[in-house]
Design a protein around this motif. Sequence first.
Motif, PDB file in Angstrom:
ATOM      1  N   GLY A  29      10.681   9.380  -1.495  1.00  0.00           N
ATOM      2  CA  GLY A  29      10.676  10.222  -0.302  1.00  0.00           C
ATOM      3  C   GLY A  29       9.318  10.691   0.175  1.00  0.00           C
ATOM      4  N   SER A  30       8.220  10.167  -0.415  1.00  0.00           N
ATOM      5  CA  SER A  30       6.886  10.573   0.038  1.00  0.00           C
ATOM      6  C   SER A  30       6.558   9.874   1.353  1.00  0.00           C
ATOM      7  CB  SER A  30       5.826  10.230  -1.004  1.00  0.00           C
ATOM      8  OG  SER A  30       4.534  10.412  -0.473  1.00  0.00           O
ATOM      9  N   VAL A  31       6.416  10.653   2.403  1.00  0.00           N
ATOM     10  CA  VAL A  31       6.112  10.108   3.731  1.00  0.00           C
ATOM     11  C   VAL A  31       4.708   9.516   3.743  1.00  0.00           C
ATOM     12  CG1 VAL A  31       5.957  10.660   6.174  1.00  0.00           C
ATOM     13  CG2 VAL A  31       7.641  11.814   4.759  1.00  0.00           C
ATOM     14  N   ASP A  32       3.761  10.205   3.093  1.00  0.00           N
ATOM     15  CA  ASP A  32       2.381   9.703   3.050  1.00  0.00           C
ATOM     16  C   ASP A  32       2.315   8.364   2.335  1.00  0.00           C
ATOM     17  OD1 ASP A  32       1.284  11.817   4.428  1.00  0.00           O
ATOM     18  OD2 ASP A  32       0.922  13.010   2.630  1.00  0.00           O
ATOM     19  N   ALA A  33       3.097   8.216   1.271  1.00  0.00           N
ATOM     20  CA  ALA A  33       3.090   6.957   0.531  1.00  0.00           C
ATOM     21  C   ALA A  33       3.635   5.819   1.390  1.00  0.00           C
ATOM     22  CB  ALA A  33       3.906   7.093  -0.746  1.00  0.00           C
ATOM     23  N   ALA A  34       4.680   6.090   2.167  1.00  0.00           N
ATOM     24  CA  ALA A  34       5.233   5.067   3.070  1.00  0.00           C
ATOM     25  C   ALA A  34       4.169   4.637   4.081  1.00  0.00           C
ATOM     26  CB  ALA A  34       6.463   5.616   3.783  1.00  0.00           C
ATOM     27  N   PHE A  35       3.436   5.608   4.627  1.00  0.00           N
ATOM     28  CA  PHE A  35       2.361   5.287   5.574  1.00  0.00           C
ATOM     29  C   PHE A  35       1.264   4.470   4.887  1.00  0.00           C
ATOM     30  CE2 PHE A  35      -1.730   6.617   7.587  1.00  0.00           C
ATOM     31  CZ  PHE A  35      -1.539   5.968   8.800  1.00  0.00           C
ATOM     32  N   ASN A  36       0.904   4.868   3.675  1.00  0.00           N
ATOM     33  CA  ASN A  36      -0.144   4.154   2.939  1.00  0.00           C
ATOM     34  C   ASN A  36       0.276   2.712   2.625  1.00  0.00           C
ATOM     35  OD1 ASN A  36      -1.909   6.312   2.960  1.00  0.00           O
ATOM     36  ND2 ASN A  36      -1.127   7.159   1.035  1.00  0.00           N
ATOM     37  N   LEU A  37       1.555   2.513   2.353  1.00  0.00           N
ATOM     38  CA  LEU A  37       2.044   1.143   2.150  1.00  0.00           C
ATOM     39  C   LEU A  37       1.895   0.326   3.430  1.00  0.00           C
ATOM     40  CD1 LEU A  37       5.240   1.510  -0.058  1.00  0.00           C
ATOM     41  CD2 LEU A  37       3.251   0.090  -0.569  1.00  0.00           C
ATOM     42  N   GLY A  38       2.140   0.979   4.557  1.00  0.00           N
ATOM     43  CA  GLY A  38       1.940   0.310   5.839  1.00  0.00           C
ATOM     44  C   GLY A  38       0.498  -0.146   6.004  1.00  0.00           C
ATOM     45  N   ILE A  39      -0.449   0.742   5.657  1.00  0.00           N
ATOM     46  CA  ILE A  39      -1.878   0.391   5.743  1.00  0.00           C
ATOM     47  C   ILE A  39      -2.200  -0.771   4.811  1.00  0.00           C
ATOM     48  CG2 ILE A  39      -4.218   1.219   5.271  1.00  0.00           C
ATOM     49  CD1 ILE A  39      -3.280   4.020   6.076  1.00  0.00           C
ATOM     50  N   LEU A  40      -1.627  -0.722   3.603  1.00  0.00           N
ATOM     51  CA  LEU A  40      -1.874  -1.758   2.603  1.00  0.00           C
ATOM     52  C   LEU A  40      -1.431  -3.125   3.119  1.00  0.00           C
ATOM     53  CD1 LEU A  40      -3.019  -1.445  -0.307  1.00  0.00           C
ATOM     54  CD2 LEU A  40      -0.679  -1.608  -1.133  1.00  0.00           C
ATOM     55  N   HIS A  41      -0.208  -3.183   3.653  1.00  0.00           N
ATOM     56  CA  HIS A  41       0.318  -4.462   4.164  1.00  0.00           C
ATOM     57  C   HIS A  41      -0.435  -4.915   5.412  1.00  0.00           C
ATOM     58  CE1 HIS A  41       3.644  -5.107   1.412  1.00  0.00           C
ATOM     59  NE2 HIS A  41       3.979  -3.827   1.527  1.00  0.00           N
ATOM     60  N   ALA A  42      -0.811  -3.962   6.274  1.00  0.00           N
ATOM     61  CA  ALA A  42      -1.557  -4.321   7.483  1.00  0.00           C
ATOM     62  C   ALA A  42      -2.909  -4.920   7.115  1.00  0.00           C
ATOM     63  CB  ALA A  42      -1.745  -3.086   8.357  1.00  0.00           C
ATOM     64  N   GLY A  43      -3.546  -4.370   6.081  1.00  0.00           N
ATOM     65  CA  GLY A  43      -4.835  -4.893   5.627  1.00  0.00           C
ATOM     66  C   GLY A  43      -4.740  -6.323   5.134  1.00  0.00           C
ATOM     67  N   ARG A  44      -3.560  -6.748   4.689  1.00  0.00           N
ATOM     68  CA  ARG A  44      -3.361  -8.130   4.231  1.00  0.00           C
ATOM     69  C   ARG A  44      -2.870  -9.044   5.356  1.00  0.00           C
ATOM     70  NH1 ARG A  44       0.627  -6.472  -0.613  1.00  0.00           N
ATOM     71  NH2 ARG A  44      -0.833  -5.419  -2.012  1.00  0.00           N
ATOM     72  N   GLY A  45      -2.680  -8.462   6.534  1.00  0.00           N
ATOM     73  CA  GLY A  45      -2.150  -9.242   7.650  1.00  0.00           C
ATOM     74  C   GLY A  45      -0.647  -9.405   7.606  1.00  0.00           C
ATOM     75  N   GLU A  46       0.039  -8.615   6.743  1.00  0.00           N
ATOM     76  CA  GLU A  46       1.503  -8.694   6.623  1.00  0.00           C
ATOM     77  C   GLU A  46       2.125  -7.690   7.603  1.00  0.00           C
ATOM     78  OE1 GLU A  46       0.989  -9.687   1.856  1.00  0.00           O
ATOM     79  OE2 GLU A  46       1.900  -7.801   2.485  1.00  0.00           O
ATOM     80  N   ASP A  47       2.085  -8.065   8.888  1.00  0.00           N
ATOM     81  CA  ASP A  47       2.433  -7.113   9.948  1.00  0.00           C
ATOM     82  C   ASP A  47       3.890  -6.677   9.921  1.00  0.00           C
ATOM     83  OD1 ASP A  47      -0.160  -7.240  10.802  1.00  0.00           O
ATOM     84  OD2 ASP A  47       0.222  -8.766  12.344  1.00  0.00           O
ATOM     85  N   VAL A  48       4.791  -7.576   9.555  1.00  0.00           N
ATOM     86  CA  VAL A  48       6.223  -7.226   9.536  1.00  0.00           C
ATOM     87  C   VAL A  48       6.489  -6.160   8.474  1.00  0.00           C
ATOM     88  CG1 VAL A  48       8.556  -8.075   9.115  1.00  0.00           C
ATOM     89  CG2 VAL A  48       6.931  -9.460  10.428  1.00  0.00           C
ATOM     90  N   ALA A  49       5.946  -6.372   7.273  1.00  0.00           N
ATOM     91  CA  ALA A  49       6.130  -5.399   6.187  1.00  0.00           C
ATOM     92  C   ALA A  49       5.438  -4.077   6.525  1.00  0.00           C
ATOM     93  CB  ALA A  49       5.576  -5.964   4.880  1.00  0.00           C
ATOM     94  N   ALA A  50       4.246  -4.177   7.121  1.00  0.00           N
ATOM     95  CA  ALA A  50       3.508  -2.962   7.504  1.00  0.00           C
ATOM     96  C   ALA A  50       4.321  -2.144   8.488  1.00  0.00           C
ATOM     97  CB  ALA A  50       2.170  -3.338   8.117  1.00  0.00           C
ATOM     98  N   LEU A  51       4.886  -2.823   9.500  1.00  0.00           N
ATOM     99  CA  LEU A  51       5.665  -2.117  10.519  1.00  0.00           C
ATOM    100  C   LEU A  51       6.893  -1.450   9.919  1.00  0.00           C
ATOM    101  CD1 LEU A  51       6.000  -1.412  13.492  1.00  0.00           C
ATOM    102  CD2 LEU A  51       7.194  -3.588  13.822  1.00  0.00           C
ATOM    103  N   ARG A  52       7.513  -2.114   8.946  1.00  0.00           N
ATOM    104  CA  ARG A  52       8.702  -1.538   8.309  1.00  0.00           C
ATOM    105  C   ARG A  52       8.372  -0.198   7.650  1.00  0.00           C
ATOM    106  NH1 ARG A  52       9.677  -5.406   5.134  1.00  0.00           N
ATOM    107  NH2 ARG A  52       9.045  -4.519   3.135  1.00  0.00           N
TER     108      ARG A  52
END
Length: 590
Positions: A364-387
Amino acid sequence: MQSSPREEHPHDDAGEAADEAAEELRRRLAAESGDVEAMSVLGAMLLRRGDLDGAEPHLRAATAAGDRAAANNLGVLLHQRGYPDEAAGWWRIAAVAGSTAAAHALGRHHRERGDEPAAEYWLRQSAEQGHTLGAYALADLLEHRGDAEGSERWMRAAAERGHREGAYRLARALDRKAARASGEAGTALVEEAEQWYRQAAARGHRRAALHLGTILEKRGELKEAGRWYLTSAKNGEPRAACALGFLLRDAGDTENAAVWWLRAAQDGDGNAANALGALHAERGETQTAERWYRSAMDAGDINGAYNLGLLCADQGRTTQAEQWYRRAAYAGHREAANALAILLLRAGDETGAEPWFSKAAEAGSVDAAFNLGILHAGRGEDVAALRWYERAAAAGHTEAALQVGMARLRDGEEGEAERFLRCAAGGGSAEAAYRLATVLDARRPPEPAHELGEPVHRRSECEEWYERAASQGHRRAQVRVGMLAAARGDVVEAARWYREAAEAGSRNGAFNLGLLLAREGSEPEAAVWWTRAADAGHGRAALRLALVYARRGELAEGQRWADRAAELGPPAVTERAARLRDALREELSA
């Protein structure tokens, strides 16, 4: 007429003792003459005093004569002596004879033995005849069985007869029902629960006073909340002492807050120990802060380990911070898991960080969900980042909502983009406010003309968002607000916004400010701002400088800026700058 003074007499313990002794003597004489009631009362008096040997013969004699109160008390005496089965036999005799107290005692006896059907039978006999303790014990038994309706009925009966624990537990049951209800029914249950909390608290129930304080604090009635917290804390409730501390801190009284936190922490309240740790950390007393965080941990509050991690991280003790974060994270502390992941990511361990981000986000950590988005975006995994961005945005994360809005804009989903940008802008994101303004700006119709041909300016929603972003320091928004002000002829306002943007490093702001100053006849000052813009890579500003120096006859300087403008572009500027440069070169070589 003046009244005469009245003398106050001290409490006379010796007098009361003499009266009691006299009463006992009267009962003893009556009992010796065969008075059954006197035997029963005398036995009860001696039992209350703890004189079991003296009480027993009188109670047995009265019981043999058929006195049901004596039979009940004989059961109590035998129970105290350690003969529960014999006690139960006498309670049964008294209960059959109609003693509600004996029925209650017998019901308790059977429940302790695990015989719930027999327990229920005798407790119900007691409760239905109006015995308060019987009603409470029956309610407790029914609650244990999962019979919420039956439990509430008898708990209410006990509460209405003045049983304070019954009143408290009835309030708790109503609170649970309210959480499952909705609308007016839920509101009515909450209001009724509050009234039972009040009754229990007024009778000295410290947990009821704590709950009442919490209700009042949430409602904003802080003064009364503080009174109930104080009542509960003085009665030994550490959670109330802790809550009182927070109330005092919020009112600016940290000294008294610390007093109550200390009291609660010494009674084992981990939350109060954490609060003391934070207070000392703010004062720079890190050793004391660490001691209190450790106390919180010892009290079973895992926040203590997390706070120790934060303390070590602030001091640059990364290894120790990681250890404390891990300890809290393994215990299920989601923010510690997120902090640990950030620590690992900064150390270059992306592989180690990702599982902790995932664990925190799933918890339930909102910040962690956002950080995962940044992590996936940095790898070019846009679909996972957006999720992950969508998940964080749904929980109110401002920056995540901005990222979702921008993704929707890229996909051409303007309606969805607007929805997310509004959320982010409403949450305080200047970038979201600016992008929302551009979306609204692109679709707004041209300004209607006044019937005399003069434009009519109406403040649009997009201007409001531009101004909100500008007031938050967004440079492109500041330039846009300046342009809108210039368009309506407000030169002073336009210059103010252009200057603010330019001083913050906006080359467009510097260029536009230069244009404004030049139109107002301040070309030397305009040249200063164009120079700043050109040095930052603004081609049109470089071309303006080339023209300024050419007009002044400073041909070499003009040629230098023309070269720069041709280099910077865009194409239209490059073309004009090249022509000017060639002309200046011919003039210089002539």
